[in-house]
Scaffold this active site. Structure first.
Site, mmCIF file in Angstrom:
data_model
loop_
_atom_site.group_PDB
_atom_site.id
_atom_site.type_symbol
_atom_site.label_atom_id
_atom_site.label_comp_id
_atom_site.label_asym_id
_atom_site.label_seq_id
_atom_site.Cartn_x
_atom_site.Cartn_y
_atom_site.Cartn_z
ATOM 1 N N GLY A 65 126.974 108.527 0.497
ATOM 2 C CA GLY A 65 127.896 109.144 1.507
ATOM 3 C C GLY A 65 127.741 108.910 2.869
ATOM 4 N NE ARG A 103 121.260 104.022 1.669
ATOM 5 C CZ ARG A 103 120.997 102.892 2.466
ATOM 6 N NH1 ARG A 103 122.014 102.134 2.684
ATOM 7 N NH2 ARG A 103 119.957 102.897 3.074
ATOM 8 N N GLY A 104 125.270 100.834 -1.012
ATOM 9 C CA GLY A 104 125.171 99.561 0.119
ATOM 10 C C GLY A 104 124.598 99.880 1.326
ATOM 11 N N GLY A 153 126.901 104.869 3.521
ATOM 12 C CA GLY A 153 126.317 104.016 2.587
ATOM 13 C C GLY A 153 127.060 104.545 1.320
ATOM 14 C CB CYS A 175 122.529 99.939 9.937
ATOM 15 S SG CYS A 175 122.418 101.698 9.042
ATOM 16 C CE1 TYR A 192 112.959 109.962 9.575
ATOM 17 C CE2 TYR A 192 114.925 110.761 10.505
ATOM 18 C CZ TYR A 192 113.708 110.970 9.986
ATOM 19 O OH TYR A 192 112.834 112.262 10.077
ATOM 20 C CG HIS A 193 118.509 109.977 4.755
ATOM 21 N ND1 HIS A 193 119.766 110.091 5.563
ATOM 22 C CD2 HIS A 193 118.687 109.106 3.746
ATOM 23 C CE1 HIS A 193 120.562 109.336 5.075
ATOM 24 N NE2 HIS A 193 119.937 108.658 3.947
ATOM 25 C CD GLN A 200 121.407 95.330 7.200
ATOM 26 O OE1 GLN A 200 120.406 95.004 7.523
ATOM 27 N NE2 GLN A 200 122.362 94.878 7.559
#
Length: 228
Positions: free
Chosen positions: A175, A85-86, A164, A193, A91-92, A88
């Site tokens: 998403g 994905r685009g 992203g 980011c 966190y998830h 940087q």
């Protein structure tokens, strides 16, 4: 109709859409999510599967987009995944609602910039249902909220949502991620980011205590408004 004092959500009104909605109640391992997105996007591009939005949570992880700077990984407290994905580092984790959108831009509008703007607006409209003013910032990815009066030296703004995307054969995946009630200390292992001058926040941090199901309803209603 439920009123939390922050906005009204119609719990009884179904969202009619040709887009399939998938909601996972348990945290989904990132490699499994990526595999499903890849397969679904390929099916959409081939015309054999319908568009889909997937709402889920991940176990605590860090992901690095295509423009990630390794110096922004301060401490690898959790597994780190390099992804196509685009963006940087982000966190998830539990308490954060991730929305993966697999949409056919060829059938909608083959305009990447417009799609990113629509994702941003999706988050802004969702936050507005909880009486939160989410805003874009020039040169910064994501959605931001102003903390305190803009005229005081103590005023600050924090990031409440990230996004992203990746697009293959004009089908989107990855998403958005909205902070509902995550452990905000988990963000300290990265420079989110690539922005070190500002912090992160969540609905709970703003004093808005809602369930993930309430957020899902808001996301569905806002999605219909933006994407049809």
């Amino acid at each position: 109709m439920t009123d939390y004092g922050f906005g009204k959500l119609n719990l009884d009104a179904p969202v009619k859409s040709l887009v399939e909605w998938k909601i996972s109640d348990q945290p989904v391992a990132y490699p499994d999510a990526l595999a499903l997105m890849e397969a679904r996007a390929a099916g959409i591009a081939d015309g054999t599967l319908s568009e889909m939005v997937w709402l889920l949570e991940h176990p605590p992880i860090y992901t690095a987009g295509t423009s990630a700077n390794d110096a922004d990984l301060i401490e690898a407290r959790f597994p780190v995944y390099r992804t196509g994905r685009g963006g940087q580092f982000t966190y998830h984790g539990p308490g954060q609602r991730v929305g993966y959108a697999m949409l056919d831009l060829k059938q909608r509008k083959p305009d990447v910039r417009a799609y990113v703007r629509d994702l941003e607006q999706w988050l802004i409209e969702t936050l507005a249902l909880f009486n939160v003013k989410g805003e874009r910032r020039e040169g910064r990815v994501g959605i931001w909220v102003q903390r305190g009066p803009t005229s005081t030296l103590n005023a600050r703004e924090d990031k409440i949502a990230a996004l992203g995307v990746r697009i293959k054969r004009w089908v989107t995946f990855h998403g958005v991620a909205l902070n509902v009630d995550p452990d905000l200390t988990h963000f300290s292992g990265i420079v989110p980011c690539g922005v070190s001058a500002h912090g992160v926040t969540s609905l709970a941090d703003l004093g808005i205590l809602v369930s993930m199901a309430d957020v899902d309803i808001a996301l569905k209603q806002s999605f219909k408004k933006i994407f049809g």
